[in-house]
Design an enzyme around this catalytic site. Sequence first.
Site, PDB file in Angstrom:
ATOM      1  N   ASP A   1       0.818  -1.209   0.000  1.00  0.00           N
ATOM      2  CA  ASP A   1       0.000   0.000   0.000  1.00  0.00           C
ATOM      3  C   ASP A   1       0.855   1.263   0.000  1.00  0.00           C
ATOM      4  O   ASP A   1       0.480   2.273  -0.598  1.00  0.00           O
ATOM      5  CB  ASP A   1      -0.937   0.002   1.212  1.00  0.00           C
ATOM      6  CG  ASP A   1      -2.056  -1.016   1.077  1.00  0.00           C
ATOM      7  OD1 ASP A   1      -2.366  -1.396  -0.071  1.00  0.00           O
ATOM      8  OD2 ASP A   1      -2.611  -1.438   2.103  1.00  0.00           O
TER       9      ASP A   1
ATOM     10  N   ASN B   1      -4.313   8.703   1.677  1.00  0.00           N
ATOM     11  CA  ASN B   1      -4.826   8.169   2.940  1.00  0.00           C
ATOM     12  C   ASN B   1      -5.202   9.270   3.926  1.00  0.00           C
ATOM     13  O   ASN B   1      -6.359   9.420   4.288  1.00  0.00           O
ATOM     14  CB  ASN B   1      -3.794   7.248   3.602  1.00  0.00           C
ATOM     15  CG  ASN B   1      -3.998   5.790   3.271  1.00  0.00           C
ATOM     16  OD1 ASN B   1      -4.923   5.436   2.545  1.00  0.00           O
ATOM     17  ND2 ASN B   1      -3.138   4.932   3.801  1.00  0.00           N
TER      18      ASN B   1
ATOM     19  N   ARG C   1       5.127  15.568  24.040  1.00  0.00           N
ATOM     20  CA  ARG C   1       4.146  16.455  24.659  1.00  0.00           C
ATOM     21  C   ARG C   1       2.924  16.633  23.759  1.00  0.00           C
ATOM     22  O   ARG C   1       2.991  16.441  22.544  1.00  0.00           O
ATOM     23  CB  ARG C   1       4.789  17.810  24.948  1.00  0.00           C
ATOM     24  CG  ARG C   1       5.915  17.720  25.973  1.00  0.00           C
ATOM     25  CD  ARG C   1       6.719  18.990  26.014  1.00  0.00           C
ATOM     26  NE  ARG C   1       5.893  20.145  26.378  1.00  0.00           N
ATOM     27  CZ  ARG C   1       6.339  21.400  26.354  1.00  0.00           C
ATOM     28  NH1 ARG C   1       7.593  21.642  25.994  1.00  0.00           N
ATOM     29  NH2 ARG C   1       5.546  22.387  26.696  1.00  0.00           N
TER      30      ARG C   1
ATOM     31  N   LEU D   1      -8.167   4.261  11.575  1.00  0.00           N
ATOM     32  CA  LEU D   1      -8.820   3.109  12.206  1.00  0.00           C
ATOM     33  C   LEU D   1      -8.129   2.766  13.521  1.00  0.00           C
ATOM     34  O   LEU D   1      -8.790   2.480  14.531  1.00  0.00           O
ATOM     35  CB  LEU D   1      -8.797   1.913  11.255  1.00  0.00           C
ATOM     36  CG  LEU D   1      -9.453   0.626  11.755  1.00  0.00           C
ATOM     37  CD1 LEU D   1     -10.951   0.834  11.979  1.00  0.00           C
ATOM     38  CD2 LEU D   1      -9.228  -0.513  10.759  1.00  0.00           C
ATOM     39  N   SER D   2      -6.807   2.803  13.533  1.00  0.00           N
ATOM     40  CA  SER D   2      -6.053   2.506  14.752  1.00  0.00           C
ATOM     41  C   SER D   2      -6.358   3.503  15.864  1.00  0.00           C
ATOM     42  O   SER D   2      -6.274   3.165  17.048  1.00  0.00           O
ATOM     43  CB  SER D   2      -4.546   2.522  14.453  1.00  0.00           C
ATOM     44  OG  SER D   2      -4.204   1.563  13.476  1.00  0.00           O
TER      45      SER D   2
ATOM     46  N   TYR E   1      -4.318   4.502   9.513  1.00  0.00           N
ATOM     47  CA  TYR E   1      -3.998   5.121  10.803  1.00  0.00           C
ATOM     48  C   TYR E   1      -5.257   5.570  11.542  1.00  0.00           C
ATOM     49  O   TYR E   1      -5.372   5.431  12.760  1.00  0.00           O
ATOM     50  CB  TYR E   1      -3.065   6.305  10.550  1.00  0.00           C
ATOM     51  CG  TYR E   1      -2.313   6.817  11.751  1.00  0.00           C
ATOM     52  CD1 TYR E   1      -2.288   6.119  12.962  1.00  0.00           C
ATOM     53  CD2 TYR E   1      -1.588   8.006  11.666  1.00  0.00           C
ATOM     54  CE1 TYR E   1      -1.576   6.601  14.052  1.00  0.00           C
ATOM     55  CE2 TYR E   1      -0.872   8.495  12.747  1.00  0.00           C
ATOM     56  CZ  TYR E   1      -0.882   7.785  13.940  1.00  0.00           C
ATOM     57  OH  TYR E   1      -0.170   8.270  15.013  1.00  0.00           O
TER      58      TYR E   1
ATOM     59  N   ASP F   1      -2.598  14.424  21.308  1.00  0.00           N
ATOM     60  CA  ASP F   1      -1.365  13.997  20.647  1.00  0.00           C
ATOM     61  C   ASP F   1      -1.363  14.350  19.167  1.00  0.00           C
ATOM     62  O   ASP F   1      -0.359  14.144  18.488  1.00  0.00           O
ATOM     63  CB  ASP F   1      -1.179  12.483  20.797  1.00  0.00           C
ATOM     64  CG  ASP F   1      -0.600  12.103  22.151  1.00  0.00           C
ATOM     65  OD1 ASP F   1      -0.355  13.016  22.955  1.00  0.00           O
ATOM     66  OD2 ASP F   1      -0.403  10.897  22.405  1.00  0.00           O
TER      67      ASP F   1
END
EC number: 2.7.1.23
Length: 295
Positions: A72, A146, A157, A191-192, A189, A176
């Site tokens: 991918d 994506n 931080r 989905l994670s 990413y 973050d």
Amino acid sequence: MEHFRNIGIIGRLGSTQVVDTIRRLKRFLLDRHLHVILDEGIAELLPGHGLQVSSRKQLGEVCDMVVVVGGDGSMLGAARALARYKVPVLGINRGSLGFLTDIRPDELETRVAEVLDGQYTVESRFLLETQVRRKLEPIGQGDALNDVVLHPGKSTRMIEFELYIDGQFVCSQKSDGLIVSTPTGSTAYALSAGGPIMHPKLDAIVIVPMYPHTLSSRPIVVAGNSELKIVVSPKMDIYPQVSCDGQNHFTCSPGDIVTISKKPQRLQLIHPLDHNYYEVCRTKLGWGSRLGGGS
């Protein structure tokens, strides 16, 4: 009669499996008397190939189809380079997941022959374009198939920023970072980080906070034509980064403005006729089979 005459080949560098697959593909295409053009990056790994070599820009201008051999990540890089030329792209999977590269190496000749004979579908996937501005001056810009991600870079931080959609203030956030994803990237990413899976035909963008300090901050799905603006807090003393598909990166300063919107040009992605998006999700994400053992 061939539907495609000028075929470009792009491959992932640093893999002997990719090189072996490209050699097979090259022989197969030449046996069908097609004009094969190699991407200049992969050509160096095929000494004595005797083929035309071109840049990705030239591939986009002269090819009827480009075949990407890799995973991918290889397809993401090719998509960003080729979308503006509207050349259709076919993927042969030599990576791990293969959400975008449909064809397995063991079925290369059969599947590519089907495509060459006109047995395929073309799916249009939109990309995002982003720009980082500092005091109204652009300092970086890029495209993403994506996602575009604002993240702390090397810092551990949290980042402080404000989010605007179509000129309307949405929220200020300490987290973050923030993932802005296309439907194509919703299985990556985003989905994670807890974002939803979106069918690739949806005209929508998902905005996913990364470990927000406020637990009520949840993913938001907005219209695909939305224009997003992220204002990095001028009070911070860290320098976050903006990443496009995890491959291109820009460093931001406090007070910088990041704009994200849909790119006018789309990727034309070729699939075999029996391509099934839900089967791909089931296979790649390990979803359960039907009761009774059916697939």
